[in-house]
Structure formats: structure tokens, C-alpha cells
Design a protein around this motif. Structure first.
Motif, mmCIF file in Angstrom:
data_model
loop_
_atom_site.group_PDB
_atom_site.id
_atom_site.type_symbol
_atom_site.label_atom_id
_atom_site.label_comp_id
_atom_site.label_asym_id
_atom_site.label_seq_id
_atom_site.Cartn_x
_atom_site.Cartn_y
_atom_site.Cartn_z
ATOM 1 N N MET A 38 0.806 -1.221 0.000
ATOM 2 C CA MET A 38 0.000 0.000 0.000
ATOM 3 C C MET A 38 0.837 1.268 0.000
ATOM 4 O O MET A 38 0.652 2.150 -0.848
ATOM 5 N N THR A 45 1.490 3.555 -3.425
ATOM 6 C CA THR A 45 0.676 4.776 -3.408
ATOM 7 C C THR A 45 1.562 6.007 -3.479
ATOM 8 O O THR A 45 1.283 6.958 -4.237
ATOM 9 N N TYR A 49 -2.783 5.009 8.066
ATOM 10 C CA TYR A 49 -3.959 4.394 7.428
ATOM 11 C C TYR A 49 -3.656 2.949 7.061
ATOM 12 O O TYR A 49 -4.501 2.059 7.245
ATOM 13 N N MET A 50 -2.467 2.711 6.544
ATOM 14 C CA MET A 50 -2.057 1.342 6.212
ATOM 15 C C MET A 50 -2.063 0.470 7.459
ATOM 16 O O MET A 50 -2.577 -0.653 7.443
ATOM 17 N N THR A 94 -5.618 -0.375 8.505
ATOM 18 C CA THR A 94 -6.214 -1.349 7.590
ATOM 19 C C THR A 94 -5.675 -2.751 7.845
ATOM 20 O O THR A 94 -6.435 -3.726 7.903
ATOM 21 N N GLY A 130 -7.573 8.082 3.148
ATOM 22 C CA GLY A 130 -8.036 6.881 2.456
ATOM 23 C C GLY A 130 -8.552 7.129 1.053
ATOM 24 O O GLY A 130 -8.335 6.316 0.145
ATOM 25 N N ASP A 131 -9.223 8.281 0.843
ATOM 26 C CA ASP A 131 -9.767 8.571 -0.485
ATOM 27 C C ASP A 131 -8.677 8.848 -1.514
ATOM 28 O O ASP A 131 -8.951 8.850 -2.722
ATOM 29 N N VAL A 190 -5.931 6.989 -1.725
ATOM 30 C CA VAL A 190 -5.228 5.732 -1.987
ATOM 31 C C VAL A 190 -5.915 5.025 -3.151
ATOM 32 O O VAL A 190 -7.127 4.752 -3.084
ATOM 33 N N ASP A 249 -7.570 2.338 -5.449
ATOM 34 C CA ASP A 249 -8.301 1.147 -5.021
ATOM 35 C C ASP A 249 -7.440 -0.116 -5.120
ATOM 36 O O ASP A 249 -7.572 -1.009 -4.276
ATOM 37 N N LYS A 256 -5.479 -0.815 -1.864
ATOM 38 C CA LYS A 256 -6.151 -0.888 -0.561
ATOM 39 C C LYS A 256 -6.266 -2.330 -0.085
ATOM 40 O O LYS A 256 -6.304 -3.252 -0.874
#
Length: 352
Positions: free
Chosen positions: A42, A46, A269-270, A273, A344-345, A347, A349, A352
Motif C-alpha cells: 500500500m 501509493t 492508514y495502512m 487497515t 483513504g480517499d 489511496v 483502489d 487498498k
């Protein structure tokens, strides 16, 4: 247009395209976790997409695995072996002390994304000036998820842990293991599965994502939890300063724009998740999660308060930083960061 002119224009176009391709600069990133770890699936891809978009393709990112062990990453970047890496401060005993700041227990749940944003702000406001990262440029700061204790036998109290051989990785978790009278065994997370399956250790201090990414749930079926974690872990993403000489000032500014707090949030965020996926993986295998009881929580609070006081006294004198002001600022920023938009928005898809 005659044929000769057309050929000349075609040749010139090809030459320009070839020159443009050759002019692309590559940021070489050293990574030390397994290929399925979120940093590799991720964060790096990214960041690469952000950098390529921000520089209109003039700069790209290449990730290279296993260039060196975790503890060597700082030197590898400072020496120019790699252009960038991620550093876990606990593996560099004695070198980093201020970076323990976000690792102390908070006894409250919060996301790693918000913690990483708060940590970046605190690093910029208080910690950077102390120069603990001399030789590299810090472009992001990160905090991993709640550190829990995974074990072969069910542990329910602090007393149950005494004398157990528990994997530690340095930093606050190392200090905490001493305070809890554990037998700390220094291991990178990549070594936990083998050590656990061979009976070398009875358990491990690690984060929920490790249940899956490091296969911890396969050898340790029990987890002892605390809200917010027994500890957190401190990371930075660092770049060799000489790399900036390879790009234009405009491209450097563009890269820094998609780094800093934005990249810090991406790291957190990673971790959030991957923690969710780690817990789900463990639950599928019948894993047992136990909350530490109220009396032991009060004992742990006392231990944590003492650790913070000792740390603050030490670094305030040795590093010239008002440590208590810095940790108060960090906690204020935890609340402030929670009101900001998630990364998150941003990253793609597919990552993710």
C-alpha cells in the motif's frame, strides 16, 4: 512535407522522447518487511503514484527488498546505498530517545492514521531540531497500531507474564518488558513465527497486523489487550539529502507536497487497515482475545507514568527538548487530527 523533412522530424521526435525517458529520476527505496506487508502493498506503490503524478512522470520510485536488516536502514540511506527507507526507531538502541514520545500507553483507542498525523506535527514542532536523524531528511513520521501481547498459553494478568520469554523490539516495549519482569528476547517481527514455532519464545509483543502478515496467529493463539495498546511503535520515512540534487527545485517541492503529513497519514492508514485484517485472520482461526483487568490497568498506568517521567527528565537534559510540553502537544494533536479528512480517499483502489 517532403520525405527527407519527415524523416528528420521523426528522428528528432524519437530523440526527444528518448532524452525524456533517460531524464526520469528514480528514487530507490529500501524495504525490509515481507512482500505482503502493507508498507510494500500500500504505502510504497501509493507514494509512487503520488510522486509520478506530482512531477508529471519526471520522478518515479523503485522498491528494493532485503538490502539490509532493519537496524541498518538509517546508515544505508545516510551512506547513499538507498535513496529512502522506513526506520523503526526501537531497533537502534541508544540512538533515538525522543522518538519514544508516541510509544507510551494512552489507555484510549485512537487510529494510527491520526496518531501518525499528530506525530508528524510534533516532530516538526519539537523533535526535528534535536537532530536525532542527522544525515537524512525525514519526510514522514508514523505510528503503528496498539501493541498487544500474543502468547502460547492464555495470559490474563500482569502476574501471568512474569518470567515469560517474550519477543520485544526495543523502544518503550523494551522498557516495559523490564518493568513487567518479562524475559525480553530481541527479535525483528520477521523472526517471531520461527522462534515461536520452535519454542524459543513463549509469546511476543507485536501489533494486530502481525497476526496475519507475520503469521503470529499460527503459533500464538492467545492475545492480551489494553485499550490503545501496551505500547505503540515509532517510525520515520527518510530520504538521503543528496537525492534532492538529482531533481529540480520544483520537483523537490512537488515530492515534499505529497510527503510530510500526507505520507504520515498514509502510513497510519495502512497500519489501521492491516490491523483489521490481522484480527479478522486470527478470529477465523479461533484466536482468543482477553482484556487486561481493572486492577492491573491501574498498575500499568503507574508504570507508564513512571516511565514517562524518567524519559522526560532524561531527554529534556540530553536533547534540549521540553519533553513534557512535546508529549502534551502530541496528545492535543491526536484530538485535532481526528477532525481532519482521512487520506483513504487518496489511496488508489488497487492498493487498498
Amino acid at each position: 512535407m517532403n520525405k527527407t523533412t519527415g524523416l528528420m522530424i521523426g528522428t528528432l521526435t524519437a530523440a526527444v522522447m528518448s532524452t525524456s525517458a533517460l531524464a526520469q529520476t528514480t528514487l530507490t527505496v529500501s524495504t525490509w518487511a515481507g512482500p505482503n506487508h502493507g508498507i510494500n502493498t500500500m504505502v510504497w506503490p501509493t507514494w509512487k503514484s503520488w510522486i509520478e503524478e506530482a512531477t508529471e512522470g519526471r520522478v518515479t520510485v523503485e522498491v528494493v527488498h532485503d538490502m539490509g536488516p532493519p537496524a541498518s536502514q538509517m546508515e544505508m540511506v545516510a551512506d547513499g546505498i538507498a535513496d529512502a527507507t522506513w526506520i523503526f526507531h526501537g531497533y537502534n538502541t541508544g540512538r533515538f530517545e525522543l522518538t519514544k514520545l508516541p510509544e507510551f500507553p494512552t489507555f484510549e483507542d485512537f487510529s494510527s492514521e491520526n496518531a501518525s498525523a499528530a506525530y508528524w506535527r510534533t516532530h516538526q514542532e519539537y523533535l526535528a531540531a534535536a537532530g536525532e536523524h542527522r544525515g537524512v531528511d525525514v519526510v514522514a513520521a508514523g505510528v503503528h497500531g496498539p501493541g498487544w501481547i500474543f502468547s502460547r498459553e492464555k495470559l490474563e494478568t500482569l502476574g501471568d507474564m512474569q518470567g515469560k520469554r517474550i519477543r520485544v523490539g526495543g523502544g518503550v516495549m523494551g522498557d516495559l518488558s523490564n518493568a513487567l519482569n518479562l524475559t525480553g528476547v530481541a527479535l525483528p517481527p520477521t523472526g517471531v513465527y520461527e522462534a515461536g514455532s520452535q519454542g524459543v519464545i513463549d509469546g511476543a509483543m507485536l501489533v494486530p497486523e502481525g497476526l496475519r502478515s507475520f503469521r503470529v496467529a499460527e503459533v500464538f493463539p492467545y492475545t492480551l489487550k489494553v485499550d490503545g495498546g501496551f505500547y505503540r511503535g515509532s517510525f520515520t520515512i527518510a530520504v538521503n539529502p543528496m537525492f534532492w540534487d538529482q531533481v529540480s527545485p520544483e520537483d523537490r517541492a512537488a515530492i515534499e507536497e505529497v510527503s510530510g503529513e500526507r505520507l504520515s497519514r498514509l502510513f497510519g492508514y495502512m497500519m489501521d487497515t492491516m490491523d483489521v485484517r490481522g484480527v479478522a485472520f486470527a478470529e477465523e482461526q479461533g484466536h482468543t482475545f482477553t482484556e487486561l483487568g481493572a486492577d492491573d490497568l491501574e498498575t500499568l498506568r503507574g508504570i507508564s507514568d513512571d516511565m514517562i517521567a524518567d524519559w522526560a527528565e532524561s531527554v529534556s537534559s540530553s536533547r534540549g527538548v521540553d519533553a513534557m510540553a512535546a508529549i502534551e502537544f502530541f496528545r492535543e494533536q491526536l484530538s485535532a487530527a481526528a477532525g481532519d479528512d482521512s487520506v483513504g480517499d487518496l489511496v488508489p483502489d488497487e492498493f487498498k
